[in-house]
Design a protein around this motif. Structure first.
Motif, short mmCIF file in Angstrom:
data_model
loop_
_atom_site.label_atom_id
_atom_site.label_comp_id
_atom_site.label_asym_id
_atom_site.label_seq_id
_atom_site.Cartn_x
_atom_site.Cartn_y
_atom_site.Cartn_z
N ALA A 136 58.19 21.56 25.33
CA ALA A 136 58.92 20.56 26.11
C ALA A 136 58.23 19.22 25.99
N LYS A 137 59.03 18.18 25.82
CA LYS A 137 58.50 16.81 25.78
C LYS A 137 59.42 15.91 26.62
N MET A 138 58.95 14.70 26.89
CA MET A 138 59.74 13.75 27.68
C MET A 138 60.77 13.06 26.78
N GLU A 139 61.92 12.79 27.33
CA GLU A 139 62.89 11.96 26.61
C GLU A 139 62.24 10.60 26.34
N GLY A 140 62.24 10.17 25.08
CA GLY A 140 61.64 8.88 24.73
C GLY A 140 60.15 8.96 24.44
N GLY A 141 59.56 10.15 24.51
CA GLY A 141 58.12 10.28 24.26
C GLY A 141 57.81 10.22 22.77
N TYR A 142 56.69 9.59 22.43
CA TYR A 142 56.24 9.52 21.03
C TYR A 142 54.94 10.29 20.88
N HIS A 143 54.93 11.20 19.92
CA HIS A 143 53.71 11.97 19.68
C HIS A 143 53.41 12.10 18.19
N GLY A 144 53.90 11.14 17.39
CA GLY A 144 53.56 11.17 15.98
C GLY A 144 54.70 11.61 15.09
N GLN A 145 54.32 11.87 13.84
CA GLN A 145 55.27 11.94 12.74
C GLN A 145 55.52 13.35 12.26
N PHE A 146 56.15 14.19 13.05
CA PHE A 146 56.67 15.41 12.43
C PHE A 146 57.94 15.84 13.14
N ASP A 147 58.79 16.56 12.40
CA ASP A 147 60.20 16.62 12.79
C ASP A 147 60.48 17.28 14.13
N LEU A 148 59.67 18.25 14.56
CA LEU A 148 59.91 18.84 15.88
C LEU A 148 59.69 17.81 16.97
N ILE A 149 58.51 17.21 16.96
CA ILE A 149 58.05 16.43 18.11
C ILE A 149 58.64 15.02 18.15
N GLU A 150 59.14 14.53 17.02
CA GLU A 150 59.68 13.17 17.03
C GLU A 150 61.13 13.13 17.53
N ALA A 151 61.76 14.31 17.72
CA ALA A 151 63.14 14.33 18.21
C ALA A 151 63.21 13.67 19.59
N SER A 152 64.35 13.03 19.88
CA SER A 152 64.60 12.36 21.16
C SER A 152 63.58 11.27 21.49
N VAL A 169 67.82 15.31 20.37
CA VAL A 169 68.44 14.45 19.37
C VAL A 169 67.50 14.27 18.18
N PRO A 170 67.91 14.71 16.98
CA PRO A 170 67.02 14.58 15.83
C PRO A 170 66.68 13.12 15.55
N HIS A 171 65.46 12.86 15.14
CA HIS A 171 65.04 11.48 14.85
C HIS A 171 65.47 11.09 13.44
N ASN A 172 65.58 12.09 12.57
CA ASN A 172 65.92 11.80 11.17
C ASN A 172 67.07 12.66 10.70
N VAL A 173 67.84 12.11 9.79
CA VAL A 173 68.93 12.86 9.17
C VAL A 173 68.31 14.05 8.42
N GLY A 174 68.90 15.23 8.60
CA GLY A 174 68.43 16.39 7.84
C GLY A 174 67.48 17.29 8.60
N THR A 175 67.13 16.91 9.85
CA THR A 175 66.23 17.78 10.64
C THR A 175 66.95 19.10 10.92
N PRO A 176 66.33 20.25 10.59
CA PRO A 176 67.03 21.52 10.79
C PRO A 176 67.35 21.79 12.26
N ARG A 177 68.58 22.23 12.53
CA ARG A 177 68.99 22.55 13.90
C ARG A 177 68.10 23.65 14.48
N SER A 178 67.72 24.60 13.62
CA SER A 178 66.92 25.73 14.11
C SER A 178 65.61 25.25 14.73
N LEU A 179 65.09 24.14 14.17
CA LEU A 179 63.84 23.58 14.68
C LEU A 179 64.08 22.94 16.06
N LEU A 180 65.21 22.24 16.17
CA LEU A 180 65.51 21.53 17.41
C LEU A 180 65.75 22.51 18.56
N ASP A 181 66.20 23.72 18.20
CA ASP A 181 66.41 24.73 19.25
C ASP A 181 65.09 25.12 19.91
#
Ligand SMILES: Cc1ncc(COP(=O)(O)O)c(C=O)c1O
Length: 437
Positions: A136-152, A169-181
């Motif tokens: 779980a992370k905060m909406e608008g939180g920044y924790h660096g450059q990888f696809d799970l944690i950069e979402a939203s 919300v994925p940060h980049n086009v192509g982020t796998p949905r399975s990861l965002l789950d």
């Protein structure tokens, strides 16, 4: 009249070899960036010879500013002795001792090369420790450059969804949905909704991560009662609490957690602990950090890396952090207070709608009276013109000799009271020009 001709020419060359001329998106500037030539103390000089007080300090990393004698000395000496090697060095032991001595939540440490890597490893450690997978992370939180944690990190209003269950919300086009789950987005400072979400997800949730000082640079501050609730609920529900102190560590000798009196299970660190060299570190309680133990066979989390704990970063970090005594933090805070008071006076004198926030060596000039307590309020203020106003001011401040970003003033130890007073008057002139524009 200052020129930017050489920066403009370099940018034209850069466009031939890098996409749109850039290799870091957070430094995009219109019509082109200023290229740095060298730094000296608290000042940075661009390739056209213009000197400005550096209030970005490479995104807060350079707490000692530029070209500090001790930093140059240790980098040169260590580079001459050993650049990197497969054998561990005494420097990693010496550097690890400092957060262990100072930061309440740190019994053990591991090193890596960036804050992003520290967060990645924290996620792995929390999963291995709890046997659960969601983060779980905060909406608008920044924790660096990888696809799970950069979402939203920067979702737009049409993507937000229900405030009780914000969309992932994925940060980049192509982020796998399975990861965002595997991600849960929490509404900062909304105690009841956050508590309900944590309880509903507890069986699947390995960790909650947040920057305990601010989100979106200095714009949103998690309230202390919100942080206390997170500590209480995560303990009760068997969820690892991660404080991301990659920036926040510079707010005090005992870190932000020391100021707050709230101790997380894991702490991610970076920036200042490298003394200016690339670094990341993960610290935590003996219990959680035991996932890396090899005393009884295979570790639960395996972690290595070619440049991990490279002796130049370790040695430079040790020298830089050792210079950050309690007195050094007190001095940074006193200069920060002087700046905040002065900037507050300027806003008052000029009747500019806005406020001054921050503490210790981090100060923010926020050009709105609107309250901003979470990402959505920030985005609403931004769409009402906040960012445009701040950017227009930033350009005027640059012409007055200040390098700032997003209204942030990041202090460094070489700054003197004269530098602070110069800054206050430069802000006064730039805001006057903004008013008459
Ligand atoms: C709070 C926070 N976490 C993590 C990171 C990532 O650190 P790095 O840029 O060293 O990968 C940053 C970088 O700005 C950060 O501000």
């Amino acid at each position: 009249m200052t020129t930017t001709a050489r920066s403009e020419a370099l940018f034209a060359e850069a466009r031939d070899v890098m996409p749109s001329g850039y290799t870091r998106h957070l430094v995009v500037a219109k019509p082109h960036p200023l290229y740095a030539a060298y730094g000296e103390g608290c000042r940075i000089v661009d390739v056209d010879g213009t000197s400005r007080i550096d209030y970005v300090n490479n995104f807060t990393a350079l707490i000692h500013g530029h070209a500090k004698a001790e930093t140059i000395e240790i980098i040169s000496a260590q580079a001459a002795r050993l650049l990197s090697a497969v054998l561990p060095t005494e420097w990693e032991v010496k550097l690890a001792q400092l957060p262990v001595d100072r930061i309440p939540g740190v019994d053990k440490v591991r090193f890596m090369n960036t804050g992003s890597e520290a967060v990645m490893l924290a996620v792995k450690a929390a999963r291995a420790f709890t046997g659960k997978s969601k983060i779980a992370k905060m909406e608008g939180g920044y924790h660096g450059q990888f696809d799970l944690i950069e979402a939203s990190f920067q979702p737009s209003p049409d993507q937000w969804g229900d405030p009780a269950r914000p969309n992932v919300v994925p940060h980049n086009v192509g982020t796998p949905r399975s990861l965002l789950d595997e991600l849960v987005i929490l509404p900062t400072n909304d105690i009841e909704r956050t508590r309900a979400r944590l309880r509903a997800e507890a069986d699947r949730l390995a960790a909650v991560i947040l920057d305990p000082y601010r989100l979106q640079m200095l714009m949103v501050q998690p309230r202390t009662d919100y942080l206390a609730m997170l500590r209480e609920e995560t303990t009760r529900l068997g969820i690892v609490l991660i404080f991301d102190e990659v920036i926040a560590l510079r707010t005090g000798y005992h870190g932000c957690q020391g100021n707050l009196g709230i101790t997380p299970d894991l702490t991610t660190m970076g920036k200042i602990i490298g003394g200016g060299m690339p670094i990341g570190a993960l610290g935590g309680s003996d219990e959680v950090m035991s996932v890396f133990d090899v005393d009884h066979g295979e570790p639960r989390v395996k972690h290595s890396g070619t440049f991990t704990a490279n002796p130049v970063s370790m040695a430079t970090g040790f020298v830089g952090m050792s210079l950050l005594t309690r007195d050094a933090f007190a001095d940074l805070a006193a200069k920060g207070d002087r700046l905040r008071e002065g900037l507050g006076r300027v806003l008052h004198d000029l009747k500019v709608p806005g406020r001054i926030e921050g503490s210790a060596s981090l100060t923010a000039l926020i050009l709105t009276h609107e309250p901003i307590t979470n990402y959505r309020e920030l985005a609403t203020a931004t769409s009402a013109g906040l960012v445009a106003r701040m950017q227009a001011w930033q350009t005027l401040a640059s012409a007055e000799g200040l390098l700032t970003m997003r209204g942030n003033f990041v202090g460094s130890t070489p700054m003197t009271n004269d530098d602070i007073d110069f800054t206050i008057e430069a802000v006064r002139r730039s805001l006057k020009r903004l008013q008459s524009a």
